[in-house]
Design a protein around this motif. Structure first.
Motif, PDB file in Angstrom:
ATOM      1  N   UNK A  39      32.238  14.664 -27.065  1.00 56.78           N
ATOM      2  CA  UNK A  39      31.529  15.734 -27.780  1.00 56.78           C
ATOM      3  C   UNK A  39      30.235  16.113 -27.067  1.00 56.78           C
ATOM      4  N   UNK A  40      29.562  15.120 -26.481  1.00 51.63           N
ATOM      5  CA  UNK A  40      28.338  15.400 -25.723  1.00 51.63           C
ATOM      6  C   UNK A  40      28.633  16.297 -24.531  1.00 51.63           C
ATOM      7  N   UNK A  41      29.760  16.071 -23.888  1.00 54.18           N
ATOM      8  CA  UNK A  41      30.115  16.912 -22.740  1.00 54.18           C
ATOM      9  C   UNK A  41      30.286  18.369 -23.167  1.00 54.18           C
ATOM     10  N   UNK A  42      30.913  18.578 -24.305  1.00 57.96           N
ATOM     11  CA  UNK A  42      31.079  19.945 -24.823  1.00 57.96           C
ATOM     12  C   UNK A  42      29.719  20.517 -25.207  1.00 57.96           C
ATOM     13  N   UNK A  43      28.892  19.688 -25.822  1.00 52.94           N
ATOM     14  CA  UNK A  43      27.566  20.133 -26.257  1.00 52.94           C
ATOM     15  C   UNK A  43      26.706  20.577 -25.083  1.00 52.94           C
ATOM     16  N   UNK A  44      26.753  19.830 -23.988  1.00 53.80           N
ATOM     17  CA  UNK A  44      25.939  20.187 -22.820  1.00 53.80           C
ATOM     18  C   UNK A  44      26.528  21.403 -22.102  1.00 53.80           C
ATOM     19  N   UNK A  45      27.839  21.423 -21.972  1.00 46.36           N
ATOM     20  CA  UNK A  45      28.489  22.521 -21.246  1.00 46.36           C
ATOM     21  C   UNK A  45      28.534  23.816 -22.053  1.00 46.36           C
ATOM     22  N   UNK A  46      28.556  23.699 -23.372  1.00 40.97           N
ATOM     23  CA  UNK A  46      28.744  24.871 -24.213  1.00 40.97           C
ATOM     24  C   UNK A  46      27.962  24.714 -25.514  1.00 40.97           C
ATOM     25  N   UNK A  47      26.629  24.732 -25.451  1.00 40.00           N
ATOM     26  CA  UNK A  47      25.821  24.482 -26.647  1.00 40.00           C
ATOM     27  C   UNK A  47      26.045  25.497 -27.773  1.00 40.00           C
ATOM     28  N   UNK A  48      26.409  26.710 -27.438  1.00 42.84           N
ATOM     29  CA  UNK A  48      26.621  27.716 -28.489  1.00 42.84           C
ATOM     30  C   UNK A  48      27.812  27.350 -29.367  1.00 42.84           C
ATOM     31  N   UNK A  49      28.817  26.711 -28.797  1.00 38.56           N
ATOM     32  CA  UNK A  49      29.983  26.290 -29.576  1.00 38.56           C
ATOM     33  C   UNK A  49      29.592  25.225 -30.594  1.00 38.56           C
ATOM     34  N   UNK A  50      28.802  24.254 -30.172  1.00 38.54           N
ATOM     35  CA  UNK A  50      28.383  23.182 -31.073  1.00 38.54           C
ATOM     36  C   UNK A  50      27.453  23.730 -32.149  1.00 38.54           C
ATOM     37  N   UNK A  51      26.605  24.704 -31.787  1.00 34.32           N
ATOM     38  CA  UNK A  51      25.710  25.303 -32.779  1.00 34.32           C
ATOM     39  C   UNK A  51      26.481  26.050 -33.869  1.00 34.32           C
ATOM     40  N   UNK A  52      27.658  26.543 -33.543  1.00 36.49           N
ATOM     41  CA  UNK A  52      28.492  27.191 -34.560  1.00 36.49           C
ATOM     42  C   UNK A  52      29.011  26.178 -35.575  1.00 36.49           C
ATOM     43  N   UNK A  53      29.294  24.969 -35.100  1.00 38.59           N
ATOM     44  CA  UNK A  53      29.811  23.924 -35.986  1.00 38.59           C
ATOM     45  C   UNK A  53      28.676  23.263 -36.770  1.00 38.59           C
ATOM     46  N   UNK A  54      27.538  23.023 -36.116  1.00 37.32           N
ATOM     47  CA  UNK A  54      26.372  22.400 -36.746  1.00 37.32           C
ATOM     48  C   UNK A  54      25.170  23.328 -36.597  1.00 37.32           C
ATOM     49  N   UNK A  55      25.117  24.411 -37.381  1.00 39.56           N
ATOM     50  CA  UNK A  55      24.080  25.424 -37.164  1.00 39.56           C
ATOM     51  C   UNK A  55      22.660  24.977 -37.519  1.00 39.56           C
ATOM     52  N   UNK A  56      22.503  23.992 -38.367  1.00 41.73           N
ATOM     53  CA  UNK A  56      21.158  23.624 -38.816  1.00 41.73           C
ATOM     54  C   UNK A  56      20.575  22.418 -38.110  1.00 41.73           C
ATOM     55  N   UNK A  57      21.358  21.752 -37.276  1.00 45.52           N
ATOM     56  CA  UNK A  57      20.877  20.519 -36.671  1.00 45.52           C
ATOM     57  C   UNK A  57      21.362  20.413 -35.230  1.00 45.52           C
ATOM     58  N   UNK A  58      20.447  20.080 -34.342  1.00 44.04           N
ATOM     59  CA  UNK A  58      20.821  19.798 -32.954  1.00 44.04           C
ATOM     60  C   UNK A  58      21.315  18.356 -32.918  1.00 44.04           C
ATOM     61  N   UNK A  59      22.577  18.162 -32.599  1.00 41.39           N
ATOM     62  CA  UNK A  59      23.169  16.823 -32.629  1.00 41.39           C
ATOM     63  C   UNK A  59      23.184  16.149 -31.259  1.00 41.39           C
ATOM     64  N   UNK A  60      22.540  16.740 -30.280  1.00 44.11           N
ATOM     65  CA  UNK A  60      22.551  16.186 -28.928  1.00 44.11           C
ATOM     66  C   UNK A  60      22.067  14.744 -28.897  1.00 44.11           C
ATOM     67  N   UNK A  61      20.927  14.473 -29.529  1.00 45.93           N
ATOM     68  CA  UNK A  61      20.377  13.120 -29.501  1.00 45.93           C
ATOM     69  C   UNK A  61      21.265  12.128 -30.248  1.00 45.93           C
ATOM     70  N   UNK A  62      21.894  12.565 -31.321  1.00 44.00           N
ATOM     71  CA  UNK A  62      22.813  11.694 -32.061  1.00 44.00           C
ATOM     72  C   UNK A  62      24.008  11.341 -31.182  1.00 44.00           C
ATOM     73  N   UNK A  63      24.572  12.347 -30.528  1.00 41.41           N
ATOM     74  CA  UNK A  63      25.708  12.100 -29.635  1.00 41.41           C
ATOM     75  C   UNK A  63      25.307  11.186 -28.483  1.00 41.41           C
TER      76      UNK A  63
END
Length: 151
Positions: A39-63
């Protein structure tokens, strides 16, 4: 009279291990780390996609934290570190986890800057590189384990 062999449980057929402290720490947490790493790989490569799933929280640090914990516990339990004291095992497994995880983030950031900004392409590149890097890392640690003297 024929003996009946007990059938394998559904969990064992799926590759799941019985739940105890050891399997929780050294099987399930590392497995969860694999999921977070992917999931981190997707988050780094495509942050807009992850923001659509989790619009209110940046989950990068959790991942990242889940990835570090999973890969650190995976390394801590490897046979090539078993002969070391606990402090060295913790230090080396933490070093390996941080180096692997942050090195991967750097690779994905560089890739993201050189490939076209295309959502499917970035997602596929993130997933593909994460799977390849995990395979290389696993093969490497297994090779190092084979060099360890059996005691």
């Amino acid at each position: 009279m024929a003996t009946v062999k007990p059938s394998a449980s559904v969990g064992s057929k799926l590759g799941l291990k019985p739940l105890n402290t050891h399997t929780l720490l050294y099987y399930y947490v590392p497995f969860q780390g694999v999921l977070s790493y992917t999931a981190l790989s997707i988050n780094v490569m495509n942050p807009s996609l992850v923001l659509r799933v989790f619009p209110r929280k940046d989950i990068t640090n959790i991942l990242l934290m889940n990835t570090l914990l999973g890969s650190g516990l995976y390394l801590y339990e490897r046979p090539h570190l078993k002969s070391l004291g606990q402090k060295e095992r913790i230090l080396y497994s933490a070093f390996g986890a941080v180096t692997f995880s942050l090195g991967s983030v750097l690779i994905w950031a560089i890739l993201r800057s050189v490939i076209p900004q295309n959502v499917p392409l970035c997602t596929v590149c993130g997933l593909g590189t994460s799977l390849a890097l995990m395979k290389i890392a696993r093969n490497y640690t297994e090779h190092v384990d084979t060099l360890t003297k059996k005691t």
